[in-house]
Write an enzyme that holds these catalytic residues in place. Sequence first.
Site, PDB file in Angstrom:
ATOM      1  N   GLN A  80       0.796  -1.070  -0.065  1.00  0.00           N
ATOM      2  CA  GLN A  80       0.180  -0.071   0.088  1.00  0.00           C
ATOM      3  C   GLN A  80       0.923   1.308  -0.155  1.00  0.00           C
ATOM      4  O   GLN A  80       1.727   1.270   0.746  1.00  0.00           O
ATOM      5  CB  GLN A  80      -0.931  -0.112   1.411  1.00  0.00           C
ATOM      6  CG  GLN A  80      -1.912   1.181   1.091  1.00  0.00           C
ATOM      7  CD  GLN A  80      -2.690   1.354   2.574  1.00  0.00           C
ATOM      8  OE1 GLN A  80      -2.284   1.485   3.446  1.00  0.00           O
ATOM      9  NE2 GLN A  80      -3.896   1.035   2.388  1.00  0.00           N
ATOM     10  N   CYS A 110      -5.708   7.403   5.587  1.00  0.00           N
ATOM     11  CA  CYS A 110      -4.971   7.667   6.819  1.00  0.00           C
ATOM     12  C   CYS A 110      -5.365   8.947   7.597  1.00  0.00           C
ATOM     13  O   CYS A 110      -5.171   9.873   6.993  1.00  0.00           O
ATOM     14  CB  CYS A 110      -3.505   7.415   6.794  1.00  0.00           C
ATOM     15  SG  CYS A 110      -2.492   7.610   8.163  1.00  0.00           S
ATOM     16  N   LYS A 151      -7.985   2.439  -0.957  1.00  0.00           N
ATOM     17  CA  LYS A 151      -8.314   2.280   0.377  1.00  0.00           C
ATOM     18  C   LYS A 151      -8.910   3.703   0.804  1.00  0.00           C
ATOM     19  O   LYS A 151      -8.316   4.769   0.614  1.00  0.00           O
ATOM     20  CB  LYS A 151      -7.456   1.785   1.218  1.00  0.00           C
ATOM     21  CG  LYS A 151      -7.717   1.986   2.746  1.00  0.00           C
ATOM     22  CD  LYS A 151      -8.683   1.113   3.254  1.00  0.00           C
ATOM     23  CE  LYS A 151      -8.971   0.989   4.934  1.00  0.00           C
ATOM     24  NZ  LYS A 151      -7.961   0.548   5.663  1.00  0.00           N
ATOM     25  N   GLY A 223     -14.305  -2.312   8.987  1.00  0.00           N
ATOM     26  CA  GLY A 223     -14.818  -1.506  10.410  1.00  0.00           C
ATOM     27  C   GLY A 223     -15.431  -2.212  11.359  1.00  0.00           C
ATOM     28  O   GLY A 223     -16.328  -3.035  11.133  1.00  0.00           O
ATOM     29  N   ARG A 247      -7.938  -4.411  13.507  1.00  0.00           N
ATOM     30  CA  ARG A 247      -7.649  -4.763  14.916  1.00  0.00           C
ATOM     31  C   ARG A 247      -8.241  -5.914  15.451  1.00  0.00           C
ATOM     32  O   ARG A 247      -7.327  -6.592  16.281  1.00  0.00           O
ATOM     33  CB  ARG A 247      -8.322  -3.521  15.442  1.00  0.00           C
ATOM     34  CG  ARG A 247      -7.828  -2.128  15.227  1.00  0.00           C
ATOM     35  CD  ARG A 247      -8.592  -1.102  15.852  1.00  0.00           C
ATOM     36  NE  ARG A 247      -9.900  -0.999  15.526  1.00  0.00           N
ATOM     37  CZ  ARG A 247     -11.067  -0.217  15.938  1.00  0.00           C
ATOM     38  NH1 ARG A 247     -10.739   0.542  16.976  1.00  0.00           N
ATOM     39  NH2 ARG A 247     -11.980  -0.176  15.275  1.00  0.00           N
TER      40      ARG A 247
HETATM   41  C1  LIG Z   1      -2.595   0.052  14.338  1.00  0.00           C
HETATM   42  C2  LIG Z   1      -3.460   0.301  13.130  1.00  0.00           C
HETATM   43  C3  LIG Z   1      -2.561   0.596  12.036  1.00  0.00           C
HETATM   44  C4  LIG Z   1      -3.154   0.455  10.917  1.00  0.00           C
HETATM   45  N1  LIG Z   1      -2.436   0.881   9.575  1.00  0.00           N
HETATM   46  C5  LIG Z   1      -3.184   0.883   8.380  1.00  0.00           C
HETATM   47  C6  LIG Z   1      -2.453   1.166   7.324  1.00  0.00           C
HETATM   48  O1  LIG Z   1      -1.100   1.130   7.351  1.00  0.00           O
HETATM   49  N2  LIG Z   1      -3.134   1.361   5.873  1.00  0.00           N
HETATM   50  C7  LIG Z   1      -4.403   1.478   6.146  1.00  0.00           C
HETATM   51  O2  LIG Z   1      -5.169   1.574   4.806  1.00  0.00           O
HETATM   52  N3  LIG Z   1      -5.100   1.289   7.018  1.00  0.00           N
HETATM   53  C8  LIG Z   1      -4.632   1.078   8.165  1.00  0.00           C
HETATM   54  N4  LIG Z   1      -5.392   0.858   9.650  1.00  0.00           N
HETATM   55  C9  LIG Z   1      -6.832   0.771   9.224  1.00  0.00           C
HETATM   56  C10 LIG Z   1      -7.377  -0.760   9.098  1.00  0.00           C
HETATM   57  O3  LIG Z   1      -6.656  -1.223   8.116  1.00  0.00           O
HETATM   58  C11 LIG Z   1      -8.642  -0.547   9.337  1.00  0.00           C
HETATM   59  O4  LIG Z   1      -9.422   0.043   7.990  1.00  0.00           O
HETATM   60  C12 LIG Z   1      -9.422   0.072  10.438  1.00  0.00           C
HETATM   61  O5  LIG Z   1      -8.594  -0.298  11.667  1.00  0.00           O
HETATM   62  C13 LIG Z   1     -10.624  -0.500  10.612  1.00  0.00           C
HETATM   63  O6  LIG Z   1     -11.026  -1.676  10.791  1.00  0.00           O
HETATM   64  P1  LIG Z   1     -11.411  -2.296  12.301  1.00  0.00           P
HETATM   65  O7  LIG Z   1     -12.063  -1.492  13.048  1.00  0.00           O
HETATM   66  O8  LIG Z   1     -11.853  -3.565  12.200  1.00  0.00           O
HETATM   67  O9  LIG Z   1      -9.938  -2.401  12.987  1.00  0.00           O
HETATM   68  C14 LIG Z   1      -4.750   0.682  10.636  1.00  0.00           C
HETATM   69  C15 LIG Z   1      -5.439   0.576  11.775  1.00  0.00           C
HETATM   70  C16 LIG Z   1      -4.716   0.418  12.970  1.00  0.00           C
HETATM   71  C17 LIG Z   1      -5.541   0.230  14.387  1.00  0.00           C
END
Ligand SMILES: Cc1cc2nc3c(=O)[nH]c(=O)nc-3n(C[C@H](O)[C@H](O)[C@H](O)COP(=O)(O)O)c2cc1C
Length: 339
Positions: A80, A110, A151, A223, A247
């Site tokens: 990415q 982001c 994304k 999410g 997560r």
């Molecule tokens: C610690 C952490 C690092 C993340 N790093 C990225 C990333 O590098 N690129 C990205 O597109 N999303 C990143 N995200 C977002 C996740 O890919 C995801 O879209 C977001 O956490 C929602 O999903 P969840 O609620 O199931 O965690 C990150 C999220 C967390 C918590």
Amino acid sequence: MVNSLFPPLKVGGLVFDAPLIQAPLSGYSDAPMRRLARRFGASFALCEVFLDQFVLSVVRGSKSRFYLNVKDSDKPAGAQLMGSDSNEFVSAALKLVELGFGLIDLNFACPVKKVVGKNRGGYLLSDPIRAMEIARRVRDALPASVPVTVKLRRSFDDSEKSRKAFWSLLDGLLDVGVDGIAVHGRTVVQRYQGIANWSIIRDVKEHVAVKRNRPEIPVLGCGDLFSAETVITRMRESGVDGVALARGVIGNPWLFQQTRAAMEGRSIPGPPTLAEQKKVIAEHFCDVIELYGERRATTVMRKFGVAYSKLHPDSERVRMAFVACKTPQRWFEILDEFY
Ligand SMILES: Cc1cc2nc3c(=O)[nH]c(=O)nc-3n(C[C@H](O)[C@H](O)[C@H](O)COP(=O)(O)O)c2cc1C
């Protein structure tokens, strides 16, 4: 051949055997985590986001080895990219493909302040013209065999202007030929507050498939996916083509196994026993040692240890032991002591 409740996930010319992928996770989704994700049922896994300038400046050495080396067992690997300038995006994307990555995902999501402040990541949701230009130039520059995906978050914020910008960007991305779209159901301004809005994710799927008549372009949702049951409910309600777990799988690769079972109509395995947890944490740690070396291993592994400890009945003591751990030998002692 498994009789799945959901069809395989097609992204450009790539076919993944289940609509279940490991989301990009900064600081986490390195090669050891991606390997575990695949072993437990993810059909595809993305690296953490790379800044385009980082990709262009790294030549060789440890940083390249830790982040940009793609083993055959990790293929097709997804990278990415984040940035703000289309020239740099294109050069970095070409370099990643040369290094062996098989899919390039563009981060327009982001929410980190420093990132948004530099017109990167989620900022681009508020600048659809620039975002479309980046996507168009990257799509045009890469071989057709390498899918380019995007994304997004559901909008920059909840203002009317931002919402309009989101839908115009979505249309523009379809016009420039992106191969897939992943949507996190929160705004950039929300970061991780509130709950992910899956009805907007459903609207995105409907817009792409019906209004724009592009059902072949996969829409992935993410999410708040913390259980297999939730994944199935969200997929059914929203009609998305796949999900990206984030997560929920940090320190819990068993969620992939449970979700895979649910997707295939099998009964969902229960939580792992302590013996199973011990085996997997040890395996993860050995992989980390192999990649980063013994000296760095405990530091790299600490945050994973904290996450793994949540499944332990004595989680607070286990967490503190992992946090205080300084040597690989001590790491294995902790496993023997608590698991
Ligand atoms: C610690 C952490 C690092 C993340 N790093 C990225 C990333 O590098 N690129 C990205 O597109 N999303 C990143 N995200 C977002 C996740 O890919 C995801 O879209 C977001 O956490 C929602 O999903 P969840 O609620 O199931 O965690 C990150 C999220 C967390 C918590």
